[in-house]
Design a protein around this motif. Structure first.
Motif, mmCIF file in Angstrom:
data_model
loop_
_atom_site.group_PDB
_atom_site.id
_atom_site.type_symbol
_atom_site.label_atom_id
_atom_site.label_comp_id
_atom_site.label_asym_id
_atom_site.label_seq_id
_atom_site.Cartn_x
_atom_site.Cartn_y
_atom_site.Cartn_z
ATOM 1 N N ILE A 1 0.649 -1.170 0.194
ATOM 2 C CA ILE A 1 0.055 0.026 0.056
ATOM 3 C C ILE A 1 0.971 1.194 0.069
ATOM 4 N N GLY A 2 0.974 1.791 -1.352
ATOM 5 C CA GLY A 2 1.896 2.977 -1.309
ATOM 6 C C GLY A 2 1.266 4.330 -1.547
ATOM 7 N N ALA A 3 1.893 5.063 -2.030
ATOM 8 C CA ALA A 3 1.332 6.563 -2.410
ATOM 9 C C ALA A 3 0.179 6.493 -3.385
ATOM 10 N N ASP A 4 0.245 5.703 -4.406
ATOM 11 C CA ASP A 4 -0.802 5.675 -5.422
ATOM 12 C C ASP A 4 -2.193 5.045 -4.572
ATOM 13 N N GLN A 5 -1.898 3.830 -4.162
ATOM 14 C CA GLN A 5 -3.221 3.097 -3.392
ATOM 15 C C GLN A 5 -3.779 4.148 -2.294
ATOM 16 N N LEU A 6 -3.006 4.841 -1.534
ATOM 17 C CA LEU A 6 -3.541 5.737 -0.681
ATOM 18 C C LEU A 6 -3.872 6.867 -1.119
ATOM 19 N N ASN A 7 -3.606 7.479 -2.237
ATOM 20 C CA ASN A 7 -4.358 8.559 -2.900
ATOM 21 C C ASN A 7 -5.524 8.218 -3.427
ATOM 22 N N HIS A 8 -5.878 6.824 -3.547
ATOM 23 C CA HIS A 8 -7.444 6.684 -4.304
ATOM 24 C C HIS A 8 -8.232 6.186 -2.915
ATOM 25 N N LEU A 9 -7.804 6.268 -1.785
ATOM 26 C CA LEU A 9 -8.717 5.797 -0.629
ATOM 27 C C LEU A 9 -9.253 7.300 -0.181
ATOM 28 N N SER A 10 -10.627 7.238 0.274
ATOM 29 C CA SER A 10 -11.125 8.536 0.445
ATOM 30 C C SER A 10 -11.504 8.636 2.042
ATOM 31 N N SER A 11 -12.154 9.436 2.374
ATOM 32 C CA SER A 11 -12.360 9.944 3.968
ATOM 33 C C SER A 11 -13.649 8.926 4.392
ATOM 34 N N SER A 12 -14.240 8.291 3.222
ATOM 35 C CA SER A 12 -15.409 7.267 3.665
ATOM 36 C C SER A 12 -14.765 5.832 3.814
ATOM 37 N N GLN A 13 -13.649 5.835 3.605
ATOM 38 C CA GLN A 13 -13.000 4.300 3.813
ATOM 39 C C GLN A 13 -12.364 4.396 5.101
ATOM 40 N N LEU A 14 -12.114 2.956 5.379
ATOM 41 C CA LEU A 14 -11.500 2.825 6.759
ATOM 42 C C LEU A 14 -10.508 1.622 6.255
ATOM 43 N N LEU A 15 -9.252 1.833 6.371
ATOM 44 C CA LEU A 15 -8.043 1.000 6.456
ATOM 45 C C LEU A 15 -7.309 0.548 7.586
ATOM 46 N N ILE A 16 -7.188 -0.843 7.755
ATOM 47 C CA ILE A 16 -6.794 -1.380 8.926
ATOM 48 C C ILE A 16 -5.551 -2.270 8.639
ATOM 49 N N ASN A 17 -4.377 -1.946 9.336
ATOM 50 C CA ASN A 17 -3.290 -2.798 9.140
ATOM 51 C C ASN A 17 -2.980 -3.507 10.467
ATOM 52 N N ALA A 18 -2.997 -4.708 10.416
ATOM 53 C CA ALA A 18 -2.772 -5.724 11.502
ATOM 54 C C ALA A 18 -2.040 -6.740 11.284
ATOM 55 N N CYS A 19 -1.106 -6.800 10.172
ATOM 56 C CA CYS A 19 -0.096 -7.822 9.720
ATOM 57 C C CYS A 19 1.255 -7.537 9.890
ATOM 58 N N ARG A 20 1.911 -6.654 9.105
ATOM 59 C CA ARG A 20 3.240 -6.009 9.388
ATOM 60 C C ARG A 20 3.324 -4.742 9.010
ATOM 61 N N GLY A 21 3.910 -3.876 9.634
ATOM 62 C CA GLY A 21 4.064 -2.434 9.485
ATOM 63 C C GLY A 21 4.639 -2.110 7.933
ATOM 64 N N GLU A 22 5.533 -2.665 7.476
ATOM 65 C CA GLU A 22 6.195 -2.255 5.998
ATOM 66 C C GLU A 22 5.243 -2.789 4.963
ATOM 67 N N VAL A 23 4.398 -3.259 5.471
ATOM 68 C CA VAL A 23 3.160 -3.326 4.197
ATOM 69 C C VAL A 23 2.662 -2.144 3.559
ATOM 70 N N ILE A 24 2.648 -1.265 4.507
ATOM 71 C CA ILE A 24 2.366 0.388 4.137
ATOM 72 C C ILE A 24 3.495 1.118 4.079
ATOM 73 N N ASP A 25 3.577 1.998 3.253
ATOM 74 C CA ASP A 25 4.614 2.954 2.796
ATOM 75 C C ASP A 25 4.334 4.037 3.982
ATOM 76 N N GLU A 26 5.024 3.954 4.913
ATOM 77 C CA GLU A 26 4.419 5.043 6.114
ATOM 78 C C GLU A 26 4.680 6.245 5.995
ATOM 79 N N THR A 27 5.891 6.574 4.747
ATOM 80 C CA THR A 27 6.063 8.098 4.686
ATOM 81 C C THR A 27 5.009 8.576 3.817
ATOM 82 N N ALA A 28 4.529 7.795 2.878
ATOM 83 C CA ALA A 28 3.321 8.218 2.201
ATOM 84 C C ALA A 28 2.031 8.253 2.867
ATOM 85 N N LEU A 29 1.986 7.456 3.912
ATOM 86 C CA LEU A 29 0.775 7.181 4.720
ATOM 87 C C LEU A 29 0.870 8.819 5.539
ATOM 88 N N LYS A 30 1.733 9.036 6.077
ATOM 89 C CA LYS A 30 1.917 10.229 6.840
ATOM 90 C C LYS A 30 1.380 11.442 6.100
#
Length: 382
Positions: free
Chosen positions: A189-218
């Protein structure tokens, strides 16, 4: 048979001393100095197994981790030393699935989600994703599965693309952390995927932190129309980026799978793996170390209904496990200067639904009985 085990493994002495000479080493320390004459090593994710460690293990026959993940183990190096290895995949699947359900019920309580109308995109259909799909089925919550590896392997469940899963109202991640191969999950889940998520969506990560690009997430969380985010895992644990905490809705210290049952189940699995490798008959079972099911009196408000209403479900399940308590405790501890690792180690006692016996009074519909059984409860009719 000489066994060395990390002292954080629940009931480690009870299990492993039954097999032979068992010795523990402190969590967070290097066990190399005790490995010279050891045949079996039982670890958790806080022990790193690498080439340097293996060079000290001249008699080691098998390594087993009492956790679902293996990122702390250098598998190629272990195999090069002709040492067998195992993991406890699935030991905490129920606990993580119940964590996600608790998040959903909290979102309903905050009027963020209408659980009758949402679809959950489950990314990763292994032990946890499968356990979660069963709970969502019991709750009649719609879901889709994304897992290209299992799809290629011929799994007969219906799968969707990652893009389709990311269009769901809720996206919950349950993949292993991998850095190589066609379907590597690092920064899945990088910048492109995060940019396509909207405020009406809920994203949960309960596996490994490195699966999400945290810089892009912030960056995304500080922009308009950002999704609502729940994190149980972070990059670079235990040295996490605390600047993320004010930006996310719910946070916890990698404890989604930390139920009593999940942790003891991991020990049981390692014990059984050692028995199998050493050709020793198993003498101990999970039930030997878990308390008897806890009795709870429960009478549905309308026992003739085919399913419980959301208010009843929420009252029942959140009384057993409410992720909002983890969020509160985690943030308070971090604000007081506690370390991530210490918070995780001192996590509260938490039980799974399968550790409760619901004592039902009177005649209850088959639909409600199926629903409660599907959620994992033991049922007793009075």
């Amino acid at each position: 048979m000489k066994i060395l085990y990390e002292d954080s493994i629940p009931h480690g002495h009870d299990y492993f001393s039954q097999l032979g000479e068992a010795r523990s080493y402190p969590m967070g320390t290097n066990p190399a100095e005790w490995l010279s004459d050891c045949g079996y090593l039982a670890i958790r994710s806080t022990t790193r197994v690498d080439e340097a460690l293996l060079r000290q293990a001249g008699q080691l026959q098998m390594i087993a981790t009492a956790t679902a993940g293996t990122n702390h183990m250098d598998i190629p190096a272990i195999e090069q030393h002709n040492i067998a290895w195992r993991d406890a995949g699935g030991c905490n699947a129920v606990a993580v699935a119940e964590y996600v359900v608790s998040v959903l019920l909290n979102a309903r309580r905050q009027k963020q989600l209408d659980l009758d109308r949402i679809t959950v995109g489950i990314v990763g259909a292994g032990h946890v994703g499968t356990a979660l799909s069963r709970l969502l089925g019991a709750l009649n919550i719609s879901y889709v599965l994304n897992d290209p590896i299992r799809e290629q392997q011929g799994d007969n469940r219906h799968f969707v693309s990652l893009d389709e899963a990311l269009r769901c109202d809720v996206v919950t991640l349950h993949v292993p952390f991998t850095t190589t191969g066609e379907f590597a999950t690092a920064n899945l889940i990088g910048a492109d995927q995060l940019n396509h998520l909207s405020s009406s969506q809920l994203l949960i990560n309960a596996c490994r932190g490195e699966v999400i690009d945290e810089t892009a997430l912030k960056q995304r969380l500080q922009s308009a129309d950002a999704p609502v985010v729940v994190l149980d895992v972070f990059n670079r644990e235990p040295d996490i980026d605390t600047e993320l905490l004010p930006l996310i809705w719910l946070a916890s210290a990698h404890t989604a799978g930390h139920s009593v049952e999940g942790k003891v189940r991991g020990t049981q699995m390692v014990y059984e793996q050692f028995c199998e490798h050493a050709n020793v008959t198993r003498q101990l079972a999970l039930e030997d170390f878990l308390a008897s099911p806890l009795p709870v009196d429960f009478t549905p408000r309308d026992p003739s209904m085919e399913a419980l209403g959301w208010d009843e479900i929420s009252e029942l399940l959140l009384s057993i496990y409410d992720v909002a308590e983890d969020d509160r405790d985690f943030r308070n501890a971090m604000a007081q200067g506690e370390s991530f690792a210490r918070i995780r180690k001192q996590y509260r006692v938490r039980r799974e639904c399968n550790s409760y016996t619901l004592r039902l009074t009177g005649v209850v519909s088959e639909g409600i009985l199926r629903q409660l059984t599907g959620l994992g409860f033991i049922l007793e009719t009075l």
